[in-house]
Design an enzyme around this catalytic site. Structure first.
Site, PDB file in Angstrom:
ATOM      1  N   ASP A 243      11.272  37.982   2.931  1.00 20.90           N
ATOM      2  CA  ASP A 243      10.730  36.643   2.705  1.00 20.90           C
ATOM      3  C   ASP A 243      11.710  35.889   1.788  1.00 20.90           C
ATOM      4  O   ASP A 243      12.681  35.313   2.257  1.00 20.90           O
ATOM      5  CB  ASP A 243       9.338  36.815   2.097  1.00 20.90           C
TER       6      ASP A 243
ATOM      7  N   ASP B 269      -0.254  42.915   5.168  1.00 20.34           N
ATOM      8  CA  ASP B 269      -1.645  42.745   4.763  1.00 20.34           C
ATOM      9  C   ASP B 269      -1.954  41.360   4.226  1.00 20.34           C
ATOM     10  O   ASP B 269      -1.069  40.617   3.813  1.00 20.34           O
ATOM     11  CB  ASP B 269      -1.986  43.747   3.647  1.00 20.34           C
TER      12      ASP B 269
ATOM     13  N   GLU C  44      12.056  47.759   5.710  1.00 22.10           N
ATOM     14  CA  GLU C  44      11.128  46.763   5.176  1.00 22.10           C
ATOM     15  C   GLU C  44      10.238  46.210   6.284  1.00 22.10           C
ATOM     16  O   GLU C  44      10.611  46.222   7.460  1.00 22.10           O
ATOM     17  CB  GLU C  44      11.929  45.587   4.564  1.00 22.10           C
TER      18      GLU C  44
END
Ligand code: IMP
Length: 179
Positions: free
Chosen positions: A102, A158, A98
């Site tokens: 989060d 991103d 990963e």
């Protein structure tokens, strides 16, 4: 440095050094059995996968999965598979790769999916960890860097599909979020 980056949190050199350390630890941890299948989650984990595998000397294989949350619903904990694995994982030790953990929802659900498909074990390696944001009681076995509650971009991460190609992890200037 990119003109829209306010600060660099993790440099390219730090990522390379830590990936080398993680590679050595993974080599050691999996040295007694069959080498693991690395399952990388698209698209964010691609640069980290590419760096990490340079430092693993076992004869690993890798495959990709793409998942997303269901749009237009408030439901959490549910993920839609956009691209499934091409490899049969029955009886395999899986190392899920990963970019960032989060809330923990993604790795929690994907781990479950892989176990349901017959994986022997599923461990997680993540470049970044944001433990302060966790809503699911889960953690990665291998963590590159722990960071605070800040939105970061670069090295695969991103904002609006951009900045994934930055060779470091950084924070965007506030003006980037204004519409
Ligand atoms: P989780 O399911 O909440 O753990 O979220 C994991 C995914 O959220 C990651 O794979 C990223 O795509 C995205 N994400 C979480 N934090 C950030 C961030 O700071 N920058 C970019 N993407 C993030």
């Amino acid at each position: 440095m990119h003109p829209l980056i306010k600060k660099v949190l993790v440099s390219q050199e730090e990522i390379q050094r830590r990936s080398a350390e993680l590679g050595r630890i993974i080599d050691n941890d999996y040295s007694n059995g069959k080498p693991p299948l690395l399952v990388a989650l698209l698209r964010g984990s691609v640069p980290f996968l590419a760096e990490l595998i340079k430092h693993i000397t076992l004869d690993i294989e890798y495959d990709f999965m793409d998942v997303s949350s269901y749009e237009g619903t408030q439901s959490v904990g549910d993920l839609k598979i956009l691209k499934d694995l091409d490899t049969s994982i029955q009886g395999l030790d899986i190392l899920l790769v990963e970019d960032i953990v989060d809330t923990g929802n993604t790795i929690n659900v994907v781990k479950q999916m892989l176990m349901n498909k017959g994986a022997k074990s599923v461990k997680v390696v993540t470049l970044l960890d944001k433990p302060s944001r966790r809503t699911v009681d889960i953690s990665a076995e291998y963590i590159g860097f722990e960071i605070g509650n800040e939105f970061v971009v670069g090295f695969g991460l991103d904002f609006d599909q951009k900045y994934r190609n930055l060779p470091y992890v950084g924070v965007l200037k506030d003006e980037c979020y204004k519409v």
